[in-house]
Write a protein that holds these residues in place. Structure first.
Motif, PDB file in Angstrom:
ATOM      1  N   PRO A 143       0.820  -1.212   0.000  1.00  0.00           N
ATOM      2  CA  PRO A 143       0.000   0.000   0.000  1.00  0.00           C
ATOM      3  C   PRO A 143       0.858   1.267   0.000  1.00  0.00           C
ATOM      4  O   PRO A 143       1.870   1.344   0.705  1.00  0.00           O
ATOM      5  CB  PRO A 143      -0.810  -0.111   1.301  1.00  0.00           C
ATOM      6  N   GLU A 144       0.440   2.226  -0.791  1.00  0.00           N
ATOM      7  CA  GLU A 144       1.183   3.477  -0.929  1.00  0.00           C
ATOM      8  C   GLU A 144       1.258   4.232   0.397  1.00  0.00           C
ATOM      9  O   GLU A 144       0.276   4.331   1.129  1.00  0.00           O
ATOM     10  CB  GLU A 144       0.489   4.346  -1.976  1.00  0.00           C
ATOM     11  N   GLY A 145       2.435   4.748   0.700  1.00  0.00           N
ATOM     12  CA  GLY A 145       2.638   5.548   1.901  1.00  0.00           C
ATOM     13  C   GLY A 145       2.861   4.758   3.174  1.00  0.00           C
ATOM     14  O   GLY A 145       2.903   5.325   4.253  1.00  0.00           O
ATOM     15  N   THR A 146       2.979   3.450   3.072  1.00  0.00           N
ATOM     16  CA  THR A 146       3.200   2.626   4.263  1.00  0.00           C
ATOM     17  C   THR A 146       4.662   2.208   4.331  1.00  0.00           C
ATOM     18  O   THR A 146       5.358   2.162   3.313  1.00  0.00           O
ATOM     19  CB  THR A 146       2.307   1.367   4.247  1.00  0.00           C
ATOM     20  N   PRO A 147       5.165   1.901   5.520  1.00  0.00           N
ATOM     21  CA  PRO A 147       6.563   1.488   5.653  1.00  0.00           C
ATOM     22  C   PRO A 147       6.839   0.137   5.007  1.00  0.00           C
ATOM     23  O   PRO A 147       5.913  -0.616   4.687  1.00  0.00           O
ATOM     24  CB  PRO A 147       6.781   1.419   7.169  1.00  0.00           C
ATOM     25  N   ASP A 148       8.126  -0.143   4.806  1.00  0.00           N
ATOM     26  CA  ASP A 148       8.524  -1.444   4.261  1.00  0.00           C
ATOM     27  C   ASP A 148       7.998  -2.561   5.141  1.00  0.00           C
ATOM     28  O   ASP A 148       7.935  -2.435   6.359  1.00  0.00           O
ATOM     29  CB  ASP A 148      10.050  -1.549   4.178  1.00  0.00           C
ATOM     30  N   GLY A 149       7.636  -3.646   4.522  1.00  0.00           N
ATOM     31  CA  GLY A 149       7.136  -4.802   5.254  1.00  0.00           C
ATOM     32  C   GLY A 149       5.632  -4.877   5.312  1.00  0.00           C
ATOM     33  O   GLY A 149       5.070  -5.937   5.561  1.00  0.00           O
ATOM     34  N   VAL A 150       4.936  -3.748   5.087  1.00  0.00           N
ATOM     35  CA  VAL A 150       3.476  -3.763   5.076  1.00  0.00           C
ATOM     36  C   VAL A 150       3.043  -4.304   3.715  1.00  0.00           C
ATOM     37  O   VAL A 150       3.525  -3.870   2.680  1.00  0.00           O
ATOM     38  CB  VAL A 150       2.885  -2.365   5.317  1.00  0.00           C
ATOM     39  N   LEU A 182      -3.377   3.179   7.457  1.00  0.00           N
ATOM     40  CA  LEU A 182      -4.314   2.313   6.735  1.00  0.00           C
ATOM     41  C   LEU A 182      -5.732   2.556   7.261  1.00  0.00           C
ATOM     42  O   LEU A 182      -6.122   2.015   8.300  1.00  0.00           O
ATOM     43  CB  LEU A 182      -3.930   0.845   6.922  1.00  0.00           C
ATOM     44  N   PRO A 183      -6.514   3.381   6.573  1.00  0.00           N
ATOM     45  CA  PRO A 183      -7.877   3.656   7.046  1.00  0.00           C
ATOM     46  C   PRO A 183      -8.748   2.407   7.084  1.00  0.00           C
ATOM     47  O   PRO A 183      -9.731   2.365   7.828  1.00  0.00           O
ATOM     48  CB  PRO A 183      -8.412   4.683   6.032  1.00  0.00           C
ATOM     49  N   GLU A 184      -8.377   1.375   6.312  1.00  0.00           N
ATOM     50  CA  GLU A 184      -9.146   0.130   6.303  1.00  0.00           C
ATOM     51  C   GLU A 184      -9.140  -0.544   7.676  1.00  0.00           C
ATOM     52  O   GLU A 184     -10.031  -1.316   7.999  1.00  0.00           O
ATOM     53  CB  GLU A 184      -8.597  -0.849   5.270  1.00  0.00           C
TER      54      GLU A 184
END
Length: 176
Positions: free
Chosen positions: A11-18, A43-45
């Protein structure tokens, strides 16, 4: 009918590993987050209710990897709580937000029932040592929620397997 194509991305804008996986044309997604990235993952989800799996190393040499299976209304908040007060030293979290059923007031019962089915499936699969207590069954479950649970559990099994965590087993089934 088959579950569908499995799509995977970061997902865009998340740290590595997500990592996020989803089944095409189904409203179910799973998010794998490393323990250290929970606070940095916008992650709004995860504001939705659903089930989560905390995955950790073997408890003893020769043992099985450990898993804690939980559920709640706000997955992001639940995971943050489990990071501060962990049930065991876990490394990964897999969060699966569940879509609100046709009657929104039954969402809590749906999440509890999916958690119960996942817990029992994990015990049967015997790939992981389940460290969470068995959840209580919800008292009132309408028939349409019961029908959705089997499909949800099979889809969650598929998503976990795609992420490399066969918590609910490795023998995937076809859902109709």
């Amino acid at each position: 009918m088959m579950l569908g194509e499995i799509r995977s991305h970061h997902p865009e804008g998340t740290p590595d590993g997500v990592h996020m996986v989803e089944i095409a044309e189904r409203p179910l997604r799973a998010f794998r987050l490393p323990r250290g990235a929970l606070g940095d993952a916008p992650l709004p989800e995860l504001a939705a209710g659903g089930v989560y799996f905390l995955l950790g190393p073997r408890g003893r040499p020769g043992g099985r990897p450990r898993v804690y299976i939980g559920s709640g209304r706000d997955l992001g908040q639940r995971l943050a709580l489990q990071e501060d007060q962990p049930p065991f030293p876990w490394e990964w979290a897999v969060a699966v937000p569940l879509a609100v059923p046709r009657v929104p007031r039954f969402h809590k019962e749906l999440t509890k029932l999916v958690q119960l089915h996942c817990h029992r499936s994990a015990l049967r699969a015997r790939h992981h040592e389940v460290v969470s207590p068995e959840p209580t069954s919800p008292s009132l479950v309408p028939a349409f929620v019961e029908r959705d649970v089997a499909a949800s559990r099979t889809a969650i099994q598929t998503l976990l397997f795609a992420l490399g965590h066969p918590v609910l087993g490795t023998r995937l089934q076809v859902v109709s």
